[in-house]
Motif scaffolding. Structure first.
Motif, PDB file in Angstrom:
ATOM      1  N   ALA A 177      23.083  17.932 -22.386  1.00  0.00           N
ATOM      2  CA  ALA A 177      24.469  17.736 -21.677  1.00  0.00           C
ATOM      3  C   ALA A 177      24.355  16.670 -20.407  1.00  0.00           C
ATOM      4  CB  ALA A 177      24.809  19.100 -21.134  1.00  0.00           C
ATOM      5  N   PHE A 178      23.437  16.244 -20.234  1.00  0.00           N
ATOM      6  CA  PHE A 178      23.202  15.277 -19.093  1.00  0.00           C
ATOM      7  C   PHE A 178      23.294  13.885 -19.527  1.00  0.00           C
ATOM      8  CE2 PHE A 178      21.098  12.220 -16.398  1.00  0.00           C
ATOM      9  CZ  PHE A 178      21.710  12.384 -15.260  1.00  0.00           C
ATOM     10  N   TYR A 179      24.367  13.256 -19.326  1.00  0.00           N
ATOM     11  CA  TYR A 179      24.238  11.629 -19.426  1.00  0.00           C
ATOM     12  C   TYR A 179      24.611  10.944 -18.200  1.00  0.00           C
ATOM     13  CZ  TYR A 179      24.165  12.458 -24.494  1.00  0.00           C
ATOM     14  OH  TYR A 179      23.632  12.985 -25.662  1.00  0.00           O
ATOM     15  N   CYS A 180      24.038   9.729 -17.921  1.00  0.00           N
ATOM     16  CA  CYS A 180      24.360   8.915 -17.030  1.00  0.00           C
ATOM     17  C   CYS A 180      25.634   8.150 -17.053  1.00  0.00           C
ATOM     18  CB  CYS A 180      23.053   7.879 -16.954  1.00  0.00           C
ATOM     19  SG  CYS A 180      22.626   6.851 -18.288  1.00  0.00           S
ATOM     20  N   ASP A 181      26.410   8.367 -18.189  1.00  0.00           N
ATOM     21  CA  ASP A 181      27.600   7.833 -18.181  1.00  0.00           C
ATOM     22  C   ASP A 181      28.643   8.453 -17.481  1.00  0.00           C
ATOM     23  OD1 ASP A 181      30.173   6.914 -19.387  1.00  0.00           O
ATOM     24  OD2 ASP A 181      29.672   6.903 -21.279  1.00  0.00           O
ATOM     25  N   GLU A 182      28.979   8.145 -16.359  1.00  0.00           N
ATOM     26  CA  GLU A 182      29.819   8.931 -15.531  1.00  0.00           C
ATOM     27  C   GLU A 182      31.023   9.230 -16.121  1.00  0.00           C
ATOM     28  OE1 GLU A 182      29.322  10.327 -12.277  1.00  0.00           O
ATOM     29  OE2 GLU A 182      27.157   9.930 -12.655  1.00  0.00           O
ATOM     30  N   ARG A 183      31.609   8.252 -17.039  1.00  0.00           N
ATOM     31  CA  ARG A 183      33.189   8.460 -17.363  1.00  0.00           C
ATOM     32  C   ARG A 183      33.401   9.787 -18.258  1.00  0.00           C
ATOM     33  NH1 ARG A 183      33.475   4.426 -21.948  1.00  0.00           N
ATOM     34  NH2 ARG A 183      31.323   4.921 -22.074  1.00  0.00           N
ATOM     35  N   HIS A 184      32.248  10.570 -18.646  1.00  0.00           N
ATOM     36  CA  HIS A 184      32.240  11.997 -19.366  1.00  0.00           C
ATOM     37  C   HIS A 184      31.828  13.183 -18.634  1.00  0.00           C
ATOM     38  CE1 HIS A 184      33.693   9.635 -22.722  1.00  0.00           C
ATOM     39  NE2 HIS A 184      32.888   8.749 -22.830  1.00  0.00           N
ATOM     40  N   LYS A 185      31.477  12.775 -17.313  1.00  0.00           N
ATOM     41  CA  LYS A 185      30.983  13.863 -16.439  1.00  0.00           C
ATOM     42  C   LYS A 185      31.474  15.194 -16.571  1.00  0.00           C
ATOM     43  CE  LYS A 185      28.873  14.879 -12.052  1.00  0.00           C
ATOM     44  NZ  LYS A 185      28.519  14.141 -11.012  1.00  0.00           N
ATOM     45  N   ASN A 186      32.810  15.244 -16.504  1.00  0.00           N
ATOM     46  CA  ASN A 186      33.562  16.569 -16.683  1.00  0.00           C
ATOM     47  C   ASN A 186      33.287  17.060 -18.024  1.00  0.00           C
ATOM     48  OD1 ASN A 186      34.415  16.286 -13.963  1.00  0.00           O
ATOM     49  ND2 ASN A 186      36.463  15.473 -14.534  1.00  0.00           N
ATOM     50  N   GLU A 187      33.627  16.467 -18.904  1.00  0.00           N
ATOM     51  CA  GLU A 187      33.514  16.868 -20.408  1.00  0.00           C
ATOM     52  C   GLU A 187      31.856  17.651 -20.700  1.00  0.00           C
ATOM     53  OE1 GLU A 187      36.386  13.685 -21.272  1.00  0.00           O
ATOM     54  OE2 GLU A 187      34.592  13.997 -19.925  1.00  0.00           O
ATOM     55  N   THR A 188      30.933  16.945 -20.108  1.00  0.00           N
ATOM     56  CA  THR A 188      29.606  17.339 -20.374  1.00  0.00           C
ATOM     57  C   THR A 188      29.272  18.490 -19.642  1.00  0.00           C
ATOM     58  OG1 THR A 188      28.654  15.494 -18.869  1.00  0.00           O
ATOM     59  CG2 THR A 188      28.712  15.043 -21.313  1.00  0.00           C
ATOM     60  N   HIS A 232      26.989  18.363 -31.610  1.00  0.00           N
ATOM     61  CA  HIS A 232      28.281  18.252 -32.415  1.00  0.00           C
ATOM     62  C   HIS A 232      29.391  18.027 -31.297  1.00  0.00           C
ATOM     63  CE1 HIS A 232      31.417  17.728 -35.369  1.00  0.00           C
ATOM     64  NE2 HIS A 232      31.860  18.748 -34.510  1.00  0.00           N
ATOM     65  N   GLU A 233      29.538  18.720 -30.354  1.00  0.00           N
ATOM     66  CA  GLU A 233      30.553  18.741 -29.373  1.00  0.00           C
ATOM     67  C   GLU A 233      30.111  17.408 -28.427  1.00  0.00           C
ATOM     68  OE1 GLU A 233      32.233  21.821 -27.043  1.00  0.00           O
ATOM     69  OE2 GLU A 233      31.154  23.295 -28.388  1.00  0.00           O
ATOM     70  N   VAL A 234      29.074  17.265 -28.144  1.00  0.00           N
ATOM     71  CA  VAL A 234      28.666  15.908 -27.294  1.00  0.00           C
ATOM     72  C   VAL A 234      29.088  14.801 -28.030  1.00  0.00           C
ATOM     73  CG1 VAL A 234      26.819  14.565 -26.326  1.00  0.00           C
ATOM     74  CG2 VAL A 234      27.126  17.049 -25.655  1.00  0.00           C
ATOM     75  N   SER A 235      28.925  14.842 -29.327  1.00  0.00           N
ATOM     76  CA  SER A 235      29.275  13.710 -30.247  1.00  0.00           C
ATOM     77  C   SER A 235      30.600  13.246 -30.304  1.00  0.00           C
ATOM     78  CB  SER A 235      28.433  13.610 -31.461  1.00  0.00           C
ATOM     79  OG  SER A 235      29.311  14.609 -32.301  1.00  0.00           O
ATOM     80  N   LEU A 236      31.477  14.213 -30.100  1.00  0.00           N
ATOM     81  CA  LEU A 236      32.811  14.000 -30.010  1.00  0.00           C
ATOM     82  C   LEU A 236      33.545  13.156 -28.987  1.00  0.00           C
ATOM     83  CD1 LEU A 236      33.974  17.467 -31.610  1.00  0.00           C
ATOM     84  CD2 LEU A 236      33.849  15.244 -32.755  1.00  0.00           C
ATOM     85  N   ILE A 237      32.754  13.484 -27.742  1.00  0.00           N
ATOM     86  CA  ILE A 237      33.184  12.637 -26.680  1.00  0.00           C
ATOM     87  C   ILE A 237      32.322  11.432 -26.711  1.00  0.00           C
ATOM     88  CG2 ILE A 237      33.857  14.466 -25.332  1.00  0.00           C
ATOM     89  CD1 ILE A 237      31.553  14.562 -23.709  1.00  0.00           C
ATOM     90  N   ASN A 238      31.337  11.272 -27.339  1.00  0.00           N
ATOM     91  CA  ASN A 238      30.256  10.104 -27.596  1.00  0.00           C
ATOM     92  C   ASN A 238      29.949   9.418 -26.171  1.00  0.00           C
ATOM     93  OD1 ASN A 238      29.117   8.185 -29.043  1.00  0.00           O
ATOM     94  ND2 ASN A 238      30.762   6.775 -29.014  1.00  0.00           N
TER      95      ASN A 238
END
Length: 167
Positions: A106-117, A35-41
């Motif tokens: 919690a790992f995503y290749c999308d670097e834009r959200h690295k700090n949040e993840t 749920h938390e990860v979905s909020l930053i999408n």
């Protein structure tokens, strides 16, 4: 004086119930995390970066309880640990998505959200560690592939046949 020893089946039942409760709480943590990860999408580029550890020079760590959760829910295929690739990565996608560990979630290749993840990962890492304390377990947090290989080796030694997951 005669000492009555507990029936092994009773001990096994208690351990099973204990593990089921632990896995239930782990699954609840995973739902909260999702749920938390979905909020930053963040987006998944379907590039396989998450499971090609050697190519992308990273190591996937997991707690032993998370590895137990995976191995209780999916068949572990044969794999070559020297390839440094997750055996559950199929066509650059996770084939065990519902059972993957915290670090995968919690790992995503999308670097834009690295700090949040990263923040989310740290928060849930502490919560999983709290489960260890609650259930009086010894904390084990180590690279995933060697833990999985150890499970696979122990399973084969015990004569159990494990079939690869259907894809």
């Amino acid at each position: 004086m005669k000492i009555d020893l507990p029936d092994n089946s009773i001990i096994a039942e208690k351990e099973t119930a204990h593990n089921e409760q632990l896995f239930l709480e782990l699954k609840e943590l995973y739902c909260l995390l999702e749920h938390e990860v979905s909020l930053i999408n963040p987006r998944c580029n379907k590039c396989g970066m998450c499971g090609n550890f050697g190519v992308y020079d990273h190591v996937l760590y997991a707690s032993s309880v998370e590895v137990d959760y995976v191995t209780k829910n999916v068949s572990v295929p044969d794999f070559d640990i020297s390839r440094d690739v997750c055996p559950f990565l199929k066509n650059d996608l996770c084939s065990i998505r519902d059972f993957r560990m915290l670090s995968c979630r919690a790992f995503y290749c999308d670097e834009r959200h690295k700090n949040e993840t990263q923040s989310i990962h740290e928060k849930y890492h502490r919560l999983i560690k709290a489960l260890y304390n609650k259930y009086h377990l010894e904390w084990e947090y180590s690279p995933f592939l060697p833990q999985l290989k150890r499970f696979k080796s122990n399973t084969l030694k015990n004569g159990n046949i494990i079939l690869p997951p259907d894809i």
